[in-house]
Design an enzyme around this catalytic site. Structure first.
Site, PDB file in Angstrom:
ATOM      1  N   VAL A  17       0.837  -1.208   0.000  1.00 35.02           N
ATOM      2  CA  VAL A  17       0.000   0.000   0.000  1.00 35.02           C
ATOM      3  C   VAL A  17       0.870   1.256   0.000  1.00 35.02           C
ATOM      4  O   VAL A  17       0.596   2.212  -0.726  1.00 35.02           O
ATOM      5  CB  VAL A  17      -0.967   0.011   1.216  1.00 35.02           C
ATOM      6  CG1 VAL A  17      -1.922   1.201   1.104  1.00 35.02           C
ATOM      7  CG2 VAL A  17      -1.761  -1.281   1.297  1.00 35.02           C
ATOM      8  N   GLU A 116      -9.990   5.523   6.631  1.00 34.50           N
ATOM      9  CA  GLU A 116     -10.893   4.885   5.665  1.00 34.50           C
ATOM     10  C   GLU A 116     -10.335   3.566   5.142  1.00 34.50           C
ATOM     11  O   GLU A 116     -11.060   2.591   4.939  1.00 34.50           O
ATOM     12  CB  GLU A 116     -11.140   5.840   4.486  1.00 34.50           C
ATOM     13  CG  GLU A 116     -12.213   5.393   3.539  1.00 34.50           C
ATOM     14  CD  GLU A 116     -13.587   5.418   4.190  1.00 34.50           C
ATOM     15  OE1 GLU A 116     -14.118   6.488   4.428  1.00 34.50           O
ATOM     16  OE2 GLU A 116     -14.110   4.330   4.479  1.00 34.50           O
ATOM     17  N   GLY A 174      -3.291 -14.034  -6.017  1.00 32.92           N
ATOM     18  CA  GLY A 174      -2.833 -12.923  -5.174  1.00 32.92           C
ATOM     19  C   GLY A 174      -3.916 -12.392  -4.249  1.00 32.92           C
ATOM     20  O   GLY A 174      -3.745 -11.354  -3.614  1.00 32.92           O
ATOM     21  N   LYS A 192     -12.139  -5.477  11.721  1.00 35.55           N
ATOM     22  CA  LYS A 192     -12.836  -4.440  10.965  1.00 35.55           C
ATOM     23  C   LYS A 192     -14.229  -4.185  11.540  1.00 35.55           C
ATOM     24  O   LYS A 192     -14.688  -3.035  11.608  1.00 35.55           O
ATOM     25  CB  LYS A 192     -12.934  -4.852   9.499  1.00 35.55           C
ATOM     26  CG  LYS A 192     -11.560  -4.888   8.822  1.00 35.55           C
ATOM     27  CD  LYS A 192     -11.612  -5.615   7.502  1.00 35.55           C
ATOM     28  CE  LYS A 192     -10.279  -5.580   6.788  1.00 35.55           C
ATOM     29  NZ  LYS A 192     -10.262  -6.492   5.627  1.00 35.55           N
ATOM     30  N   GLY A 289      -6.159  -4.452  -1.919  1.00 33.81           N
ATOM     31  CA  GLY A 289      -5.299  -4.187  -3.056  1.00 33.81           C
ATOM     32  C   GLY A 289      -4.528  -2.910  -2.802  1.00 33.81           C
ATOM     33  O   GLY A 289      -5.066  -1.969  -2.191  1.00 33.81           O
TER      34      GLY A 289
HETATM   35  N1  LIG Z   1      -2.331  -4.876   1.309  1.00 34.16           N
HETATM   36  C1  LIG Z   1      -3.608  -4.505   1.281  1.00 34.16           C
HETATM   37  O1  LIG Z   1      -4.332  -4.765   0.332  1.00 34.16           O
HETATM   38  C2  LIG Z   1      -4.197  -3.739   2.447  1.00 34.16           C
HETATM   39  C3  LIG Z   1      -5.565  -3.368   2.403  1.00 34.16           C
HETATM   40  C4  LIG Z   1      -6.102  -2.616   3.457  1.00 34.16           C
HETATM   41  C5  LIG Z   1      -5.301  -2.277   4.530  1.00 34.16           C
HETATM   42  N2  LIG Z   1      -3.988  -2.680   4.550  1.00 34.16           N
HETATM   43  C6  LIG Z   1      -3.179  -2.269   5.702  1.00 34.16           C
HETATM   44  O2  LIG Z   1      -2.142  -1.400   5.259  1.00 34.16           O
HETATM   45  C7  LIG Z   1      -0.992  -1.589   6.088  1.00 34.16           C
HETATM   46  C8  LIG Z   1       0.208  -1.927   5.196  1.00 34.16           C
HETATM   47  O3  LIG Z   1      -0.044  -3.129   4.504  1.00 34.16           O
HETATM   48  P1  LIG Z   1       0.891  -3.642   3.308  1.00 34.16           P
HETATM   49  O4  LIG Z   1       0.175  -4.764   2.680  1.00 34.16           O
HETATM   50  O5  LIG Z   1       1.307  -2.486   2.464  1.00 34.16           O
HETATM   51  O6  LIG Z   1       2.154  -4.197   4.133  1.00 34.16           O
HETATM   52  P2  LIG Z   1       3.605  -4.590   3.565  1.00 34.16           P
HETATM   53  O7  LIG Z   1       3.563  -4.777   2.094  1.00 34.16           O
HETATM   54  O8  LIG Z   1       4.085  -5.703   4.424  1.00 34.16           O
HETATM   55  O9  LIG Z   1       4.504  -3.297   3.864  1.00 34.16           O
HETATM   56  C9  LIG Z   1       4.862  -2.915   5.157  1.00 34.16           C
HETATM   57  C10 LIG Z   1       5.888  -1.792   5.063  1.00 34.16           C
HETATM   58  O10 LIG Z   1       6.143  -1.333   6.392  1.00 34.16           O
HETATM   59  C11 LIG Z   1       7.535  -1.398   6.650  1.00 34.16           C
HETATM   60  N3  LIG Z   1       7.747  -1.777   8.046  1.00 34.16           N
HETATM   61  C12 LIG Z   1       7.237  -2.828   8.721  1.00 34.16           C
HETATM   62  N4  LIG Z   1       7.699  -2.840   9.989  1.00 34.16           N
HETATM   63  C13 LIG Z   1       8.527  -1.796  10.111  1.00 34.16           C
HETATM   64  C14 LIG Z   1       9.306  -1.277  11.163  1.00 34.16           C
HETATM   65  N5  LIG Z   1       9.331  -1.872  12.364  1.00 34.16           N
HETATM   66  N6  LIG Z   1      10.022  -0.159  10.939  1.00 34.16           N
HETATM   67  C15 LIG Z   1      10.018   0.443   9.735  1.00 34.16           C
HETATM   68  N7  LIG Z   1       9.301   0.009   8.687  1.00 34.16           N
HETATM   69  C16 LIG Z   1       8.560  -1.098   8.872  1.00 34.16           C
HETATM   70  C17 LIG Z   1       8.084  -2.453   5.721  1.00 34.16           C
HETATM   71  O11 LIG Z   1       9.448  -2.189   5.561  1.00 34.16           O
HETATM   72  P3  LIG Z   1      10.415  -3.080   4.587  1.00 34.16           P
HETATM   73  O12 LIG Z   1      10.047  -2.628   3.207  1.00 34.16           O
HETATM   74  O13 LIG Z   1      11.783  -2.673   4.997  1.00 34.16           O
HETATM   75  O14 LIG Z   1      10.065  -4.497   4.895  1.00 34.16           O
HETATM   76  C18 LIG Z   1       7.231  -2.223   4.478  1.00 34.16           C
HETATM   77  O15 LIG Z   1       7.770  -1.189   3.693  1.00 34.16           O
HETATM   78  C19 LIG Z   1      -1.370  -2.663   7.101  1.00 34.16           C
HETATM   79  O16 LIG Z   1      -1.851  -2.054   8.277  1.00 34.16           O
HETATM   80  C20 LIG Z   1      -2.478  -3.406   6.407  1.00 34.16           C
HETATM   81  O17 LIG Z   1      -3.349  -4.054   7.315  1.00 34.16           O
HETATM   82  C21 LIG Z   1      -3.420  -3.392   3.536  1.00 34.16           C
END
Ligand SMILES: NC(=O)c1ccc[n+]([C@@H]2O[C@H](COP(=O)([O-])OP(=O)(O)OC[C@H]3O[C@@H](n4cnc5c(N)ncnc54)[C@H](OP(=O)(O)O)[C@@H]3O)[C@@H](O)[C@H]2O)c1
Length: 409
Positions: A17, A116, A174, A192, A289
């Site tokens: 994201v 949101e 995916g 949620k 997504g």
């Molecule tokens: N993916 C979806 O479709 C989706 C949908 C709705 C909500 N969300 C929410 O959005 C958020 C992010 O999701 P995502 O899927 O984008 O996760 P992700 O792909 O795992 O990305 C997480 C990011 O946070 C960084 N990070 C994690 N721990 C850290 C720490 N201790 N210090 C510094 N940086 C740190 C990671 O760093 P590195 O790059 O160095 O690993 C990475 O860049 C979550 O809360 C998730 O629940 C996601």
């Protein structure tokens, strides 16, 4: 915050994201400037390998938190708000486990907290509940708030696939993580629903107060028999007011075909909000997504660039109940002999459970009884099922799934 200059956005997390958000904000910078009169610019990015939180905080007007998890995220979010920075997050874990602490910190820091993207991806459920419906008395919210499980159940329904087959397919597409536990157990949806309940009822519902059940034990048979009864199967979150208390559950449920959630298929999410003033509103769209969620997050950033702040009022103490009334579907594998249905009906009757419809199929010397009950207190129904399970003609553990009856004509 200096007016007129660029609006400085510090980004925590640059994964699925976060990276999509950074791209989208750059792409939309001109349009945002034309709309709100200020340019949104990234002031720093934090990942595990780059950036320094204190430094990014110092140089930002607003923090976008897309790291996920609780630690160190909670600390960063609290520090940002204490320092007078607005926060936009998509973190359902944080809000469902430490929501009150985070809301209080926003109030104390007199900053905006927008989220949101934390529920149902880009479907604007949070905004509609906290703004459009701020004056409505919401009685109940039903949601399909997990795209992974909705995709799996949709595939099982469309192709007759088993749960394991549909899960593998979802992973290939995916739509499901390599470790799908949070999604398929209902825990993601429970977080949620806790957030939606907070907004709908102004009640501080924590994740550990939401009972949840997943889809791992659903079989193609459940779905095939349900079709005979005119039902479709969804993983549903429900949050409702019951006798002055609040109840929040997540469970697989059968819906009659004309329920607004019955036709929500694939990785889509939807939220149905019921209030006497509005009857019912259903919002639906892509539930997750990177790009879709980033779009919801950027919408929150743009809103935060324009005061006034929008925060839910402080929660008021409310009772949370777990034993509530549901309609149930009961599937029994029994020996095919006279009196079986009568005995099952008698036990149900003793517990105050009345049968709405029955499908019975003979299978050699075995038979299958599939029934739908009228609404009954869950504890009474479970007590009846425990007794039925002990009858000598019952061949397998009874299968129980809830049925949602309402339609809105
Ligand atoms: N993916 C979806 O479709 C989706 C949908 C709705 C909500 N969300 C929410 O959005 C958020 C992010 O999701 P995502 O899927 O984008 O996760 P992700 O792909 O795992 O990305 C997480 C990011 O946070 C960084 N990070 C994690 N721990 C850290 C720490 N201790 N210090 C510094 N940086 C740190 C990671 O760093 P590195 O790059 O160095 O690993 C990475 O860049 C979550 O809360 C998730 O629940 C996601």
């Amino acid at each position: 915050m200096p007016d007129g200059g660029p609006f400085r956005v510090g980004l925590l997390g640059h994964g699925t994201v976060g990276a999509a958000f950074a791209r989208l904000m750059k792409e939309r910078a001109d349009a945002i400037e034309a709309e709100v009169g200020r340019r949104a610019e990234l002031s720093g990015v934090l990942t595990r390998s780059r950036g320094d939180f204190a430094d990014i905080l110092e140089r930002s007007d607003l923090i976008v938190e897309l790291m996920g998890g609780l630690d160190p995220t909670r600390d960063y979010v609290l520090r940002a708000m204490a320092a007078g920075r607005h926060v936009v997050t998509a973190n359902k874990q944080l809000l469902s486990q430490h929501g009150e602490e985070v809301f209080d910190a926003a109030r104390r820091g007199q900053v905006q907290l927008r989220f949101e993207g934390a529920v149902a991806g880009v479907v604007p459920a949070i905004r509609v509940m906290s703004e459009t419906l701020a004056a409505a008395h919401i009685e109940r919210v039903h949601g399909i708030v997990n795209g992974t499980t909705n995709y799996i159940l949709s595939q099982m329904t469309a192709t007759g696939a088993t749960y394991a087959e549909a899960l593998r397919e979802a992973q290939g597409m995916g739509y499901a993580e390599a470790d799908p536990t949070e999604d398929v157990t209902g825990k993601d949806a429970a977080a949620k629903m806790a957030i939606l309940a907070r907004l709908a009822f102004n009640a501080a519902v924590r994740l550990d107060e939401v009972s949840y059940e997943g889809i791992e034990r659903i079989t193609p048979d459940d779905i095939a028999y349900a079709k005979d009864l005119g039902l479709s199967l969804k993983l549903v979150g429900s949050a409702e007011r019951i006798d002055g208390a609040v109840a929040v559950h997540v469970y697989p449920a059968f819906l009659y075909a004309d329920h607004p959630l019955a036709s929500v298929n694939g990785a889509f999410n939807a939220v149905t909000i019921e209030s006497p003033a509005i009857t019912e509103i259903t919002l639906s769209g892509p539930g997750a997504g990177g790009v879709q969620t980033a779009s919801a997050v950027l919408g929150d950033v743009v809103s935060a660039m324009i005061p006034p702040p929008s925060l839910p009022p402080p929660a008021v103490p409310q009772r949370i109940v777990t034993d509530t009334e549901f309609s149930f579907y009961l599937h029994l594998e029994v020996a095919d002999r006279p009196g079986v249905l009568a005995q099952v009906a008698e036990i149900l009757g003793m517990q105050g459970v009345s049968i709405k419809s029955v499908v019975q199929k003979g299978l050699g010397d075995e038979a299958r009884l599939v029934m739908v009950m009228h609404p009954v207190l869950e504890s009474s129904f479970r007590a009846a099922v425990d007794l039925i399970a002990r009858l000598d003609f019952v061949r397998e553990a009874p299968r129980v799934i809830r049925v949602i009856e309402e339609t809105f004509d």
